[in-house]
Scaffold this motif. Structure first.
Motif, PDB file in Angstrom:
ATOM      1  N   THR A   1       0.882  -1.172   0.000  1.00  0.00           N
ATOM      2  CA  THR A   1       0.000   0.000   0.000  1.00  0.00           C
ATOM      3  C   THR A   1       0.915   1.216   0.000  1.00  0.00           C
ATOM      4  N   PHE A   2       1.117   1.754  -1.174  1.00  0.00           N
ATOM      5  CA  PHE A   2       2.194   2.728  -1.407  1.00  0.00           C
ATOM      6  C   PHE A   2       2.112   3.912  -0.451  1.00  0.00           C
ATOM      7  N   SER A   3       0.931   4.394  -0.176  1.00  0.00           N
ATOM      8  CA  SER A   3       0.786   5.594   0.652  1.00  0.00           C
ATOM      9  C   SER A   3       1.098   5.327   2.126  1.00  0.00           C
ATOM     10  N   ASN A   4       1.325   4.076   2.496  1.00  0.00           N
ATOM     11  CA  ASN A   4       1.724   3.759   3.866  1.00  0.00           C
ATOM     12  C   ASN A   4       3.238   3.756   4.059  1.00  0.00           C
ATOM     13  N   TYR A   5       3.961   4.035   2.970  1.00  0.00           N
ATOM     14  CA  TYR A   5       5.404   3.896   2.987  1.00  0.00           C
ATOM     15  C   TYR A   5       6.106   5.216   2.699  1.00  0.00           C
TER      16      TYR A   5
ATOM     17  N   ASN B   1       8.295  11.640   2.622  1.00  0.00           N
ATOM     18  CA  ASN B   1       7.343  10.965   3.496  1.00  0.00           C
ATOM     19  C   ASN B   1       6.150  10.474   2.681  1.00  0.00           C
ATOM     20  N   TRP B   2       5.149   9.947   3.367  1.00  0.00           N
ATOM     21  CA  TRP B   2       4.096   9.210   2.682  1.00  0.00           C
ATOM     22  C   TRP B   2       3.291  10.038   1.689  1.00  0.00           C
ATOM     23  N   ASN B   3       3.137  11.321   1.954  1.00  0.00           N
ATOM     24  CA  ASN B   3       2.295  12.142   1.075  1.00  0.00           C
ATOM     25  C   ASN B   3       3.066  13.224   0.355  1.00  0.00           C
TER      26      ASN B   3
ATOM     27  N   ARG C   1       6.413  12.173  -5.470  1.00  0.00           N
ATOM     28  CA  ARG C   1       5.705  10.915  -5.629  1.00  0.00           C
ATOM     29  C   ARG C   1       4.274  11.169  -6.073  1.00  0.00           C
TER      30      ARG C   1
ATOM     31  N   ASN D   1       1.054   9.047  -5.507  1.00  0.00           N
ATOM     32  CA  ASN D   1       0.533   7.850  -4.842  1.00  0.00           C
ATOM     33  C   ASN D   1      -0.504   7.124  -5.687  1.00  0.00           C
TER      34      ASN D   1
ATOM     35  N   ASN E   1       1.417   4.775  -7.668  1.00  0.00           N
ATOM     36  CA  ASN E   1       2.389   3.943  -6.955  1.00  0.00           C
ATOM     37  C   ASN E   1       3.810   4.189  -7.450  1.00  0.00           C
TER      38      ASN E   1
ATOM     39  N   THR F   1       5.438   5.854   7.686  1.00  0.00           N
ATOM     40  CA  THR F   1       5.125   7.001   6.840  1.00  0.00           C
ATOM     41  C   THR F   1       6.148   8.127   6.908  1.00  0.00           C
TER      42      THR F   1
END
Length: 124
Positions: free
Chosen positions: A28-32, A52-54, A72, A74, A77, A102
């Motif tokens: 789950t890409f947005s968790n990383y 960071n995640w976002n 990124r 999201n 991905n 995150t």
């Protein structure tokens, strides 16, 4: 199974630009949080940039600050590294990495998954 696949490397002249991509799957890409790292021949792997995640927080090494932008998307991905004003010392294999939290960091050991790398060669 987590997979990270880098692309976009190649041969470029001094002062040129490249944009590297890192396509992620199996997570789950947005968790990383994500990072870009590089390793030149005979040298240790070093951090280049992290996000960071976002995308709200980014970090850069002093060697690329002002010349590179990490971002990124999201929804796709995918993470990117836009590199401008390339120098011969930027020549290296560039790796993307994912961290299963995150919050980003420039610390290599904090990352859980790594791609296979993409070669960047900057010719003078």
């Amino acid at each position: 199974q987590v997979q990270l696949v880098e692309s976009g490397g190649g041969l470029v002249q001094v002062g040129g630009s490249l944009t590297l991509s890192c396509a992620a799957s199996g997570l789950t890409f947005s968790n990383y949080a994500m990072g870009w790292f590089r390793q030149a021949p005979g040298k240790e792997r070093e951090a280049v940039a992290a996000i960071n995640w976002n995308g709200g927080m980014t970090y850069y090494s002093d060697s690329v600050k002002g010349r590179c932008t990490i971002f990124r998307v999201n929804a796709k991905n995918t993470m990117y590294l836009q590199m401008n004003s390339l120098k011969p010392e930027d020549t290296a294999v560039y790796y993307c990495a994912a961290r299963s939290v995150t919050i980003a960091t420039m610390r290599l050991s904090a990352y859980d998954y790594w791609g296979q790398g993409t070669q960047v060669n900057v010719s003078s």
